[in-house]
Write a protein that holds these residues in place. Structure first.
Motif, PDB file in Angstrom:
ATOM      1  N   TYR A  23       0.826  -1.206   0.000  1.00 13.68           N
ATOM      2  CA  TYR A  23       0.000   0.000   0.000  1.00 13.68           C
ATOM      3  C   TYR A  23       0.864   1.261   0.000  1.00 13.68           C
ATOM      4  N   GLU A  38      -4.435  -5.653  -3.755  1.00 14.47           N
ATOM      5  CA  GLU A  38      -5.180  -5.052  -4.863  1.00 14.47           C
ATOM      6  C   GLU A  38      -6.686  -5.228  -4.668  1.00 14.47           C
ATOM      7  N   ARG A  39      -7.100  -6.351  -4.079  1.00 12.51           N
ATOM      8  CA  ARG A  39      -8.521  -6.552  -3.811  1.00 12.51           C
ATOM      9  C   ARG A  39      -9.018  -5.553  -2.766  1.00 12.51           C
ATOM     10  N   ILE A  41      -7.669  -2.612  -2.229  1.00  7.09           N
ATOM     11  CA  ILE A  41      -7.670  -1.321  -2.927  1.00  7.09           C
ATOM     12  C   ILE A  41      -8.943  -1.163  -3.746  1.00  7.09           C
ATOM     13  N   GLU A  42      -9.350  -2.249  -4.407  1.00  2.77           N
ATOM     14  CA  GLU A  42     -10.584  -2.217  -5.195  1.00  2.77           C
ATOM     15  C   GLU A  42     -11.804  -1.977  -4.301  1.00  2.77           C
ATOM     16  N   LEU A  43     -11.895  -2.701  -3.192  1.00  3.98           N
ATOM     17  CA  LEU A  43     -13.031  -2.545  -2.289  1.00  3.98           C
ATOM     18  C   LEU A  43     -13.125  -1.131  -1.722  1.00  3.98           C
ATOM     19  N   SER A  44     -11.975  -0.526  -1.483  1.00  3.82           N
ATOM     20  CA  SER A  44     -11.939   0.804  -0.859  1.00  3.82           C
ATOM     21  C   SER A  44     -11.917   1.935  -1.879  1.00  3.82           C
ATOM     22  N   HIS A  45     -12.002   1.577  -3.171  1.00  2.96           N
ATOM     23  CA  HIS A  45     -11.899   2.578  -4.245  1.00  2.96           C
ATOM     24  C   HIS A  45     -10.592   3.367  -4.164  1.00  2.96           C
ATOM     25  N   GLY A  46      -9.555   2.696  -3.702  1.00  8.63           N
ATOM     26  CA  GLY A  46      -8.233   3.306  -3.626  1.00  8.63           C
ATOM     27  C   GLY A  46      -7.948   4.051  -2.345  1.00  8.63           C
ATOM     28  N   ARG A  49      -4.990   3.339   0.406  1.00 12.04           N
ATOM     29  CA  ARG A  49      -3.650   3.916   0.307  1.00 12.04           C
ATOM     30  C   ARG A  49      -3.591   5.276   1.009  1.00 12.04           C
ATOM     31  N   THR A 199     -18.433  -2.652   3.745  1.00 12.33           N
ATOM     32  CA  THR A 199     -17.096  -2.681   3.148  1.00 12.33           C
ATOM     33  C   THR A 199     -16.090  -3.316   4.091  1.00 12.33           C
ATOM     34  N   GLN A 202     -16.429  -7.063   3.999  1.00 10.82           N
ATOM     35  CA  GLN A 202     -15.814  -7.625   2.799  1.00 10.82           C
ATOM     36  C   GLN A 202     -14.288  -7.638   2.916  1.00 10.82           C
TER      37      GLN A 202
END
Length: 266
Positions: A23, A38-39, A41-46, A49, A199, A202
């Motif tokens: 991250y 990356e999953r 990051i996808e769940l959190s809409h970026g 980071r 979220t 998940q």
């Protein structure tokens, strides 16, 4: 870091410390770590980071405050992960060169790599140990030269949400509290579930395949970690609101679902 870990350790399973490094844009991770990260990051809409960068910034401000304003010279960083960007020892030693910093992590690969990165400075140690065993951790730290002959800082930054409810994280913090001298300080940051429960659930499922579980918690439950401590102003708040300086940058999403605070043991 190469794709082959020393000593035959399993690097096929995601590791939360190496995911955190990913991250932050570091290089100490393997393909399974990257895939799991990356999953998230996808769940959190970026935004994850942004959160980890704010976490490092909060840690830096807290350590600087403790070293410069509170006279703390002993820093014990539990669940430390890799000593990556914004290291505790760099900040503490810049403020007070006589500081001692001990990092502790239960992952053998992380601990070995951490020792290699930190080799050469007698003021800094990296130990392998299980933060869920307070007496064992403090005994090992003392054997390595980390004495509790005065107030110390206990850093539990972005690690208690990897301790399950069944393992009683509040009781764990209380056990450390009772072993620390008066005037010691506790620093905690923790993911909060109040605003994004779905979220967070998940994300917990993704971390379920990693080397540690993930449990975001309600703010009221996070506040319990400071039982027996006096919260330093501004209290338990979103990380970006803890003593942000003169020019704070608001989070992109309008809020940060990670709380942080510093408490002093009377």
């Amino acid at each position: 870091m190469t794709e082959q870990a020393p000593g035959g350790f399993d690097v096929t399973r995601p590791n939360v410390a190496r995911m955190y490094d990913y991250y932050l844009g570091g290089k100490n991770h393997f393909p399974p770590d990257r895939a799991a990260a990356e999953r998230i990051i996808e769940l959190s809409h970026g935004y994850v980071r942004d959160a980890v960068r704010e976490n490092r910034a909060f840690l830096g401000r807290a350590v600087r405050y403790l070293a410069a304003e509170c006279g703390i010279r002993r820093f014990l960083d539990l669940g430390a992960g890799l000593p990556t960007q914004g290291n505790v020892h760099e900040i503490a030693l810049a403020e007070a060169p006589d500081s001692l910093v001990t990092y502790v992590d239960n992952d053998a690969v992380v601990a070995a790599h951490g020792r290699a990165l930190l080799e050469g400075d007698p003021r800094v140690r990296f130990l392998q140990g299980d933060m869920r065993r307070p007496r064992d951790v403090l005994a090992a730290a003392e054997e390595a030269g980390f004495t509790l002959d005065g107030p110390a800082a206990l850093l539990l930054v972005s690690c208690l949400h990897f301790v399950s409810d069944e393992e009683d994280p509040a009781g764990l913090v209380a056990a450390y509290r009772d072993l620390l001298p008066a005037g010691s300080h506790l620093v905690v940051s923790h993911v909060c579930s109040d605003l994004l429960p779905d979220t967070m659930a998940q994300a917990g499922a993704v971390y379920g395949n990693a080397n540690a579980p993930f449990e975001a918690r309600p703010g009221a439950q996070i506040a319990r970690f400071f039982d027996g401590f006096e919260l330093v102003e501004p209290g338990l708040v979103p990380l970006n609101e803890w003593r942000p300086g003169d020019d704070p940058v608001p989070p992109r999403g309008g809020f940060l679902p990670v709380l942080g605070g510093v408490g002093r043991r009377p």
